[in-house]
Design an enzyme around this catalytic site. Structure first.
Site, PDB file in Angstrom:
ATOM      1  N   ASP A  25       0.533  -1.633   0.404  1.00 54.32           N
ATOM      2  CA  ASP A  25      -0.696   0.126   0.607  1.00 54.32           C
ATOM      3  C   ASP A  25       1.029   1.068  -0.175  1.00 54.32           C
ATOM      4  O   ASP A  25       1.885   0.958   0.363  1.00 54.32           O
ATOM      5  CB  ASP A  25      -1.102   0.484   1.030  1.00 54.32           C
ATOM      6  CG  ASP A  25      -0.007   0.294   2.633  1.00 54.32           C
ATOM      7  OD1 ASP A  25       1.688   0.452   1.978  1.00 54.32           O
ATOM      8  OD2 ASP A  25      -0.899   0.090   3.308  1.00 54.32           O
ATOM      9  N   ASP A  42       1.287   4.178   2.035  1.00 53.95           N
ATOM     10  CA  ASP A  42       1.478   4.941   3.514  1.00 53.95           C
ATOM     11  C   ASP A  42       1.818   6.572   3.875  1.00 53.95           C
ATOM     12  O   ASP A  42       2.583   6.785   3.602  1.00 53.95           O
ATOM     13  CB  ASP A  42       2.145   4.590   5.141  1.00 53.95           C
ATOM     14  CG  ASP A  42       1.553   2.997   5.132  1.00 53.95           C
ATOM     15  OD1 ASP A  42       0.684   2.272   5.270  1.00 53.95           O
ATOM     16  OD2 ASP A  42       2.422   2.137   4.475  1.00 53.95           O
ATOM     17  N   ASP A  93      -3.454   4.507   2.747  1.00 57.92           N
ATOM     18  CA  ASP A  93      -3.273   4.695   4.367  1.00 57.92           C
ATOM     19  C   ASP A  93      -2.776   6.289   4.081  1.00 57.92           C
ATOM     20  O   ASP A  93      -1.602   6.909   3.947  1.00 57.92           O
ATOM     21  CB  ASP A  93      -2.884   3.696   5.193  1.00 57.92           C
ATOM     22  CG  ASP A  93      -2.899   3.040   5.430  1.00 57.92           C
ATOM     23  OD1 ASP A  93      -4.656   2.660   4.608  1.00 57.92           O
ATOM     24  OD2 ASP A  93      -2.598   1.924   5.571  1.00 57.92           O
TER      25      ASP A  93
END
Ligand code: ATP
Ligand code: MN
Ligand code: MN
Length: 362
Positions: free
Chosen positions: A202, A204, A286
């Site tokens: 992902d 961040d 995120d």
């Protein structure tokens, strides 16, 4: 004090190189084998065993060569031998690892826990209900949360690594949105990419503003208004952290923080993806908003790795009687919060030499 978690000197002297298993043969432990065993223990709900394997894998990363399993077991400490069982150590770990990898339960648990929003508990329940495949999940109309639906829908993309270039373009997209909404606000790439990893699962991103208080509500600029078409899924959460509550008890909820945050899936335009029918890819992002006073703690916490954070927090508690989390550092002997303007200052408070992000991959 110079310290890197998981690389404390082994309790017994290492065998000399002549006693190494030259082929790395059947009984040798590998980091990958230990990670599989850690995963399997986690799937079975044995957190303690899982942690022992994770620690051992991390120690192994720092050891010079491949040793025989028994030697490794000694070098890595008795915790690991207990977790493995002496018979496994003697019979050969790779046999055990192969058995695990082939087992239906392990394979199914792995398939399910790779769905965004599915943890060990849910995966385990589905397994017990006899569900084995993603098609089963859909055909049986299994009740899914909105997050799990998105996870299933974008399963393939979300399990394709995010490349650094992709992470950087998402960082720029967010930076532009944030700047339009609140000039002066900054966006910092954290997580594995900050540790120098070339790809990750992902992206961040940490948001802040140099004037405390101005950052409040910043997420709405990115996650809600102008980017609707670009965001395939988002779950936002308001800041729930209040300093007057005092520190969390160590070992309690200290892994979770309470920043304003957004767990999302972005739609990233990608050009010339070989074999791709469409020009975009779903990417997990995120987003976390930290007030400037807590920014160094948030940056340290969100840079990871998970194992590094866990060991650093444990060190703070055990060795320094301090509570470290992504918001603050609290000295329980002096009864006060220790402020920091940079990550370096946090390491200073802990009496440690600074560990740069690229050395936090343990
Ligand atoms: P990957 O490349 O797989 O994304 P990563 O190291 O970036 O690797 P993440 O799961 O993105 O892994 O987590 C990065 C760091 O952020 C972790 O070390 C963890 O401490 C922190 N973190 C992740 N999720 C949370 C959460 N829900 N609450 C608090 N901190 C979190
Ligand atoms: Mn990450
Ligand atoms: Mn993450």
């Amino acid at each position: 004090v110079s310290w890197v978690p998981g690389t404390d000197p082994p309790p017994t002297p290492l065998p000399s190189s002549s006693s190494r298993c030259p082929t790395g043969g059947d009984s040798a432990l590998s980091q990958e084998a230990l990670e599989t065993l850690a995963e399997e223990a986690g799937f079975s709900g044995s957190e303690g065993r899982s942690l022992a394997f994770t620690r051992a894998a991390s120690v192994l990363k720092a050891l010079p060569g491949q040793l025989s399993a028994l030697e490794e077991g000694q070098a890595l400490g008795s915790g690991l031998s207990l977790s493995l069982g002496q018979d496994v150590l003697e019979d050969g770990v790779s046999v055990e690892v192969e058995r695990v990898k082939l087992s239906e339960r392990y394979r199914t648990m792995k398939l399910f826990t790779k769905i965004f929003g599915v943890g060990v508990r849910t995966a385990s329940r589905w397994y017990q209900e006899g569900i084995r495949t993603l098609v089963d999940l859909q055909e049986r109309n299994t009740k899914l949360t909105r997050q799990q639906q998105a996870g299933l829908q974008h399963y393939e993309d979300l399990n394709t690594p995010v490349e650094r270039g992709e992470a950087e373009s998402i960082g720029r997209m967010v930076q532009e949105a944030v700047q339009r909404f609140l000039p002066g606000a900054s966006v910092t790439l954290a997580g594995g990419f900050r540790r120098g990893k070339p790809r990750g699962h992902d992206v961040d991103l940490l948001l802040t503003h140099p004037e405390a208080g101005r950052e409040a509500g910043l997420l709405s600029a990115v996650c809600l208004s102008p980017h609707q078409g670009l965001i395939l899924y988002q779950h936002s959460q308001e800041n729930s952290f209040a300093l007057h509550e005092g520190p969390e008890p160590p070992g309690g909820r200290d892994v979770l923080d309470r920043f304003e945050r957004c767990f999302s899936i972005f739609r990233l335009e990608v050009q010339g993806r070989p074999g791709a029918a469409r020009g975009w890819k779903a990417v997990r992002v995120d987003l976390v908003v930290a007030p400037v006073g807590q920014f160094p703690f948030a940056l340290l916490g969100w840079t990871g790795s998970r194992h590094f954070e866990r060991e650093l927090r444990r060190f703070a508690g055990h060795e320094r009687k301090m509570v470290l989390n992504s918001h603050t550092l609290y000295d329980t002997r002096l009864n006060l919060f220790l402020p920091a303007a940079s990550e370096e200052e946090i390491f200073q408070h802990l009496g440690l030499e600074y560990v740069p992000p690229t050395q936090r991959n343990a």
